[in-house]
Motif scaffolding. Structure first.
Motif, short mmCIF file in Angstrom:
data_model
loop_
_atom_site.label_atom_id
_atom_site.label_comp_id
_atom_site.label_asym_id
_atom_site.label_seq_id
_atom_site.Cartn_x
_atom_site.Cartn_y
_atom_site.Cartn_z
N THR A 216 0.80 -1.22 0.00
CA THR A 216 0.00 0.00 0.00
C THR A 216 0.84 1.29 0.00
O THR A 216 0.60 2.18 -0.81
N PRO A 217 1.84 1.39 0.88
CA PRO A 217 2.62 2.64 0.87
C PRO A 217 3.36 2.88 -0.46
O PRO A 217 3.54 4.03 -0.87
N TYR A 218 3.74 1.80 -1.14
CA TYR A 218 4.39 1.95 -2.44
C TYR A 218 3.40 2.47 -3.47
O TYR A 218 3.73 3.26 -4.35
N ILE A 219 2.17 1.99 -3.36
CA ILE A 219 1.16 2.34 -4.35
C ILE A 219 0.87 3.84 -4.32
O ILE A 219 0.81 4.50 -5.36
N THR A 220 0.74 4.39 -3.12
CA THR A 220 0.48 5.84 -3.04
C THR A 220 1.67 6.63 -3.60
O THR A 220 1.49 7.64 -4.28
N ALA A 221 2.88 6.14 -3.35
CA ALA A 221 4.06 6.84 -3.89
C ALA A 221 4.10 6.76 -5.42
O ALA A 221 4.44 7.74 -6.10
N ILE A 222 3.71 5.60 -5.98
CA ILE A 222 3.69 5.45 -7.44
C ILE A 222 2.66 6.40 -8.06
O ILE A 222 2.94 7.08 -9.05
N MET B 1 5.06 17.72 -3.91
CA MET B 1 4.43 16.88 -2.88
C MET B 1 3.41 17.72 -2.11
O MET B 1 3.73 18.80 -1.64
N ASP B 2 2.19 17.26 -1.99
CA ASP B 2 1.19 18.06 -1.30
C ASP B 2 0.67 17.35 -0.05
O ASP B 2 1.01 16.21 0.23
N GLY B 3 -0.13 18.09 0.67
CA GLY B 3 -0.63 17.59 1.95
C GLY B 3 -1.44 16.31 1.83
O GLY B 3 -1.32 15.41 2.66
N SER B 4 -2.24 16.23 0.75
CA SER B 4 -3.11 15.06 0.65
C SER B 4 -2.30 13.78 0.48
O SER B 4 -2.67 12.72 0.98
N LEU B 5 -1.16 13.90 -0.18
CA LEU B 5 -0.31 12.72 -0.33
C LEU B 5 0.23 12.27 1.03
O LEU B 5 0.26 11.09 1.35
N LEU B 6 0.63 13.25 1.84
CA LEU B 6 1.14 12.91 3.16
C LEU B 6 0.07 12.21 3.99
O LEU B 6 0.34 11.24 4.69
N VAL B 7 -1.17 12.73 3.88
CA VAL B 7 -2.26 12.09 4.64
C VAL B 7 -2.49 10.67 4.12
O VAL B 7 -2.64 9.73 4.91
N ALA B 8 -2.48 10.51 2.80
CA ALA B 8 -2.70 9.17 2.23
C ALA B 8 -1.61 8.21 2.71
O ALA B 8 -1.89 7.05 3.05
N GLN B 9 -0.39 8.70 2.75
CA GLN B 9 0.72 7.85 3.18
C GLN B 9 0.59 7.51 4.67
O GLN B 9 0.84 6.39 5.08
N LEU B 10 0.16 8.51 5.44
CA LEU B 10 -0.06 8.29 6.87
C LEU B 10 -1.08 7.17 7.08
O LEU B 10 -0.90 6.28 7.90
N ILE B 11 -2.15 7.22 6.29
CA ILE B 11 -3.21 6.23 6.46
C ILE B 11 -2.75 4.85 6.00
O ILE B 11 -3.04 3.84 6.64
N GLY B 253 5.05 0.80 10.90
CA GLY B 253 4.13 1.12 9.80
C GLY B 253 4.43 2.48 9.20
O GLY B 253 4.56 2.63 7.98
N GLU B 254 4.59 3.48 10.05
CA GLU B 254 4.77 4.84 9.54
C GLU B 254 6.18 5.08 9.02
O GLU B 254 6.37 5.75 8.00
N VAL B 255 7.18 4.51 9.70
CA VAL B 255 8.55 4.69 9.22
C VAL B 255 8.68 4.09 7.82
O VAL B 255 9.28 4.68 6.92
N THR B 256 8.10 2.90 7.64
CA THR B 256 8.16 2.27 6.33
C THR B 256 7.41 3.10 5.29
O THR B 256 7.92 3.35 4.19
N ALA B 257 6.21 3.55 5.64
CA ALA B 257 5.40 4.30 4.68
C ALA B 257 6.11 5.58 4.23
O ALA B 257 6.18 5.88 3.04
#
Lengths: 419, 294
Positions: A216-222, B1-11, B253-257
Motif C-alpha cells: 500500500t505505501p508503495y502504491i500511493t508513492a507510485i 508533494m502536497d498535503g493530501s499525499l502525506l495524509v494518504a501515506q499516513l493512512i 508502519g509509519e517509518v516504512t510508509a
C-alpha cells in the motif's frame, strides 16, 4: 506484565535470524537416468510440483513409444528446495550414489548457478528448465550446461521491442523484488529500450523485499509520480498481492501495468477470478492459449487430465527438458559419453508446445541457450480455462532471432568477467 | 508533494500498523503471561487466512461471520497446540531452547499441513461489495476496506486494554504474569488461564490473517513475512508489553510508509535500522521501564 531480561531479547534476535532462513530452496545400466532437482516446498513449490508432473508426462510418452535407442527413461525426484547449498548436496548424491546420466531442473537461479558448478566438475550434463538468470549462459557458462527455457534477457528484449512502438509510453516507474532476478529483468529491458528510444524517462523506482505482504505505501508513492507505465518484475503471489492492493486506488485506470517475464503466468490469472483488470500487458515463458497449435493444446489437456489443474509455465520447461535429453541421446547414440552428447545437443532442434506454426526451437552452440519465440499479450475476458476469467490475448509475437544477445555481446560479457 | 499525499501515506502506514499490531499483540501477550516466545505465531495468521478462504469463498458464508469463525478457528488451533505440546515443557530446565525448537517446528508443520489441505496455488476471497471501492475526503483517496481494518485494530487495542484492566480474567492474567505460583495458591486456575490466553492471542493472529486475506497473498509461507515483521515490532516496543506492541507497530508502519515516499530504493532498510537503533540504545524496548532488564 512480567519483566524480563536481555537474555530474551538475545533469544528473540537469534530466533529472528532462524526464521528468516526459511524465507529464502530395470537396472541403471540399461535405463537412462535423469536426476531431477525441483523444489517441492516454499513459494516456488508450485513450480516444482508442476515441473515434476510435466516431466513424468514426457517420460511416459517417450517410454510408451519404446524409449530411446531401446532404453527406457527413468527420472528420480528429490526435493532440492530453492536453496543452493542443499541443491549441491542433492546433485552430488545423484551423481555418486544414483549414478544419474543427466541432471535436470532447478527453479531458483541461485541454485542453478550452484548446480552448474557440480555439473562442470563431474562432467555430467545439466539441463536447466526454469531458472532464468542470463549469467548461466554468458559469464558463468560451462560446456555441460544447456537451458531449454527462455532467459531474462530474451523476455526483456521482447519487452523492449514491444515498448519501443508504444509512443505514448514515456514516463516509466519500476517496482520489483529486491534481488538479482528483480533487478536484472528490469536493467536488461531499460538498457535495450534506451538504445531505441531517447524520449523515455524513469520517474521513480522502488525495490521492496521479495514476498513483501503489504504494498500500500508503495502504491500511493507510485500514484504521486504519475508515470505512463508501471513496470513490475514481481512473480507469483507478489504480483497477486500488488494488484489486489492497487485496485481500490484505481491505479490501473491511471497507467499501464507491464510485467513481461513472469506476470502472465497462469497461476496469477487463476488466483484472481474476480477483479483482475483488463488491459494489463503481461507475458510468461509458456501460455495455455498461445500458440494455438495441436501440440500445445495436447500438452495442456494431458497435464489437466493427469493432475486436475492447469499448469503454471514451469511445467512446459520440464517437459521440454526430458524431450531434449531423449533427443540428445538418440542423436549421440550414447547416454554415457558427455562430450559426444554435448556435440549432439549443441545443434539440436526440437519442436515444443510453445513453438508457433512454422518455427522450431533450437539450441545455440555459443551459449547453449534455447532460441524461442516470445509473445506478449494483454488481459482480455476469456473463460475457457476456469477458474480464470481473464486470459492473455491481443498478442504481439517477437521473432526468436530478434531477442537473443549477439555472439559479440556474449563474448564481450565473458571477456569482461575474465579480466 | 502536497498535503493530501502525506495524509494518504499516513493512512496506508496506519493500515500496515494495525495488521502488524494484531499479530504482535498476541505474541507479546503470550510472552507476558505464558512466558513462551511463540515463533509459530505467524502460522496462526496463515491459518486465519485459510480458514477465512474455506468458510467465505468455498462455503459461501457471510464475510464478517467468516472472519469471526476464522479467528475462532485459529484460536482453537492455538489452544490445541498449547494443551498438547507447550504445556509439556513449562518449567523445564533450559525451557527457552525447547520453546524455540518446538514453536519453530510448528512453523514447518503448519505450513505443510496447509499445503496438504489447500495446495500451493494462490487463494482469493472477495471483500464485501460495499467495501471494495475507494473512500475520498477532499483530495485524499484510500481504500474503504483499509479504513475498516484500522477501526477494528483500534477497537481490539481498546478492548484488550479494558479486559486486562477491568475484568476478573484480566486480574488473573496480571497475577499469573507477576507470580505464577502465588496466583495458583490463591485459587487462580493457572493451566486453564494459560490455555485461554494462548487461544485469545492466536485468535488475534487469525483475525489479522482473515482480515488480510482479501488484500494479500494467501499462500503457504505467508506466515513467515508476518512473524518477521511482528518480531521487529515487539523488539522495538518491548517484549511482553501490550502498549509496546501498539507503539512498535505504529513506528514500523509509519517509518516504512514515509521511507517509501522519500527514499523508495532504500525502503526495506528502515524498519531494520529502527530495530538496530532500539537494540543499541534501549535494548529493553521503548516502553519497558529502565532497570527492568537484568
Amino acid at each position: 506484565m512480567r519483566k524480563q531480561g536481555r537474555k530474551w531479547q538475545a533469544i528473540l534476535v537469534i530466533g529472528l535470524v532462524l526464521v528468516m532462513g526459511l524465507a529464502e530452496v530395470a537396472s541403471a545400466a540399461e535405463k537412462i537416468v535423469i536426476g531431477a532437482l525441483y523444489p517441492m516446498t516454499g513459494r516456488a513449490g508450485r513450480y516444482g510440483i508442476d515441473s515434476v508432473s510435466a516431466a513424468e508426462i514426457a517420460m511416459n510418452e517417450i517410454n510408451a513409444k519404446g524409449g530411446v535407442n531401446g532404453r527406457m527413461i527413468d527420472i528420480i525426484f528429490n526435493d532440492s528446495k530453492a536453496n543452493p547449498a542443499y541443491s549441491i548436496k542433492v546433485a552430488k548424491r545423484y551423481i555418486t550414489e544414483d549414478k544419474v546420466n543427466f541432471l535436470m531442473g532447478v527453479v531458483s537461479s541461485a541454485a542453478g548457478l550452484a548446480v552448474t558448478e557440480v555439473s562442470k566438475e563431474n562432467k555430467v550434463i545439466f539441463v536447466g528448465t526454469d531458472h532464468a538468470s542470463t549469467a548461466l549462459t554468458t559469464e558463468k557458462f560451462q560446456p555441460y550446461y544447456f537451458r531449454v527455457s527462455n532467459n531474462t534477457y530474451q523476455s526483456a528484449a521482447a519487452a523492449a521491442l514491444y515498448a519501443k512502438d508504444k509512443k505514448e509510453w514515456k514516463k516509466y516507474y519500476v517496482i520489483g523484488p529486491d534481488y538479482e532476478y528483480g533487478h536484472r529483468t528490469w536493467e536488461d529491458f531499460w538498457m535495450l529500450l534506451g538504445r531505441q528510444r531517447k524520449d523515455v524517462q524513469l520517474v521513480g523506482q522502488a525495490w521492496p523485499k521479495l514476498f513483501e505482504p503489504d504494498y500500500t505505501p508503495y502504491i500511493t508513492a507510485i500514484l504521486n509520480a504519475k508515470p505512463d507505465v508501471l513496470v513490475t518484475t514481481f512473480w507469483g503471489g507478489d504480483t497477486v498481492a500488488f494488484i489486489k492492493q492497487a485496485l481500490p486506488y484505481k491505479l490501473f485506470d491511471k497507467m499501464k501495468f507491464y510485467n513481461y517475464d513472469g506476470g502472465g503466468n497462469y497461476e496469477l490469472l487463476e488466483a484472481m477470478p474476480k477483479g483482475l483488470p483488463k488491459g494489463l500487458v503481461l507475458s510468461a515463458r509458456h501460455h495455455l492459449n498461445w500458440p494455438d497449435t495441436k501440440q500445445n493444446r495436447d500438452f495442456v489437456a494431458n497435464f489437466k487430465a493427469k493432475t486436475g489443474r492447469y499448469p503454471s509455465y514451469a511445467a512446459e520447461g520440464a517437459y521440454a527438458g526430458v524431450y531434449f535429453i531423449a533427443e540428445g541421446v538418440r542423436q549421440a547414440g550414447t547416454a554415457e559419453d558427455p562430450d559426444k552428447l554435448v556435440a549432439a545437443m549443441e545443434n539440436l532442434k526440437l519442436k515444443l508446445p510453445e513453438d508457433p506454426e512454422g518455427f522450431t526451437s533450437y539450441m545455440r552452440p555459443i551459449d547453449h541457450q534455447i532460441v524461442q519465440v516470445q509473445a506478449i499479450g494483454e488481459t482480455v475476458p476469456n473463460k475457457k480455462f476456469p477458474p480464470a476469467t481473464m486470459m492473455l490475448g491481443n498478442w504481439k509475437v517477437f521473432k526468436a532471432e530478434e531477442i537473443i544477445p549477439s555472439v559479440a555481446e556474449i563474448e564481450a560479457a565473458r571477456k569482461a568477467v575474465k579480466k | 508533494m502536497d498535503g493530501s499525499l502525506l495524509v494518504a501515506q499516513l493512512i496506508s502506514g496506519l493500515t500496515s500498523a494495525m495488521t502488524l499490531f494484531l499479530v504482535a499483540s498476541g505474541l507479546t501477550l503470550i510472552f507476558g503471561v505464558v512466558n513462551v516466545f511463540n515463533f509459530a505465531h505467524g502460522s496462526f495468521y496463515l491459518l486465519g487466512a485459510y480458514f477465512a478462504y474455506q468458510v467465505v469463498a468455498v462455503s459461501g458464508v457471510n464475510f464478517w461471520a467468516g472472519v469471526l469463525l476464522a479467528a475462532l478457528g485459529a484460536g482453537a488451533a492455538g489452544m490445541l497446540m498449547e494443551y498438547f505440546f507447550l504445556r509439556r515443557i513449562y518449567g523445564r530446565a533450559g525451557e527457552a531452547g525447547f520453546q524455540i525448537l518446538l514453536t519453530y517446528s510448528f512453523i514447518l508443520i503448519i505450513d505443510d499441513v496447509v499445503k496438504m489441505i489447500w495446495g500451493t496455488d494462490y487463494k482469493s476471497i472477495s471483500k464485501p461489495e460495499i467495501l471494495s471501492g475507494p473512500f475520498s475526503f477532499g483530495e485524499v483517496t484510500m481504500p474503504r476496506y483499509d479504513l475498516v481494518v484500522i477501526v477494528i485494530g483500534l477497537a481490539v487495542a481498546f478492548g484488550m486494554w479494558a479486559a486486562i484492566k477491568k475484568t476478573r480474567f484480566g486480574r488473573n492474567l496480571r497475577a499469573i504474569s507477576s507470580n505464577r505460583e502465588m496466583a495458583s495458591s490463591l485459587g487462580v486456575n493457572v493451566p486453564l488461564t494459560l490455555s485461554l490466553v494462548f487461544g485469545l492471542a492466536t485468535a488475534l493472529g487469525g483475525l489479522s490473517g482473515a482480515l488480510s486475506a482479501p488484500v494479500r497473498t494467501v499462500t503457504p509461507g505467508a506466515g513467515i513475512e508476518v512473524i518477521i515483521g511482528s518480531l521487529i515490532v515487539v523488539v522495538i516496543g518491548g517484549l511482553g508489553n501490550f502498549w509496546g506492541a501498539l507503539v512498535g507497530a505504529l513506528v514500523i508502519g509509519e517509518v516504512t510508509a514515509f521511507g517509501i515516499l522519500f527514499l523508495p530504493q532504500w525502503a526495506i532498510l528502515f524498519s531494520y535500522a529502527v530495530m538496530a537503533l532500539v537494540l543499541i540504545f534501549r535494548p529493553e524496548g521503548l516502553l519497558m521501564k529502565r532497570g527492568a532488564v537484568g
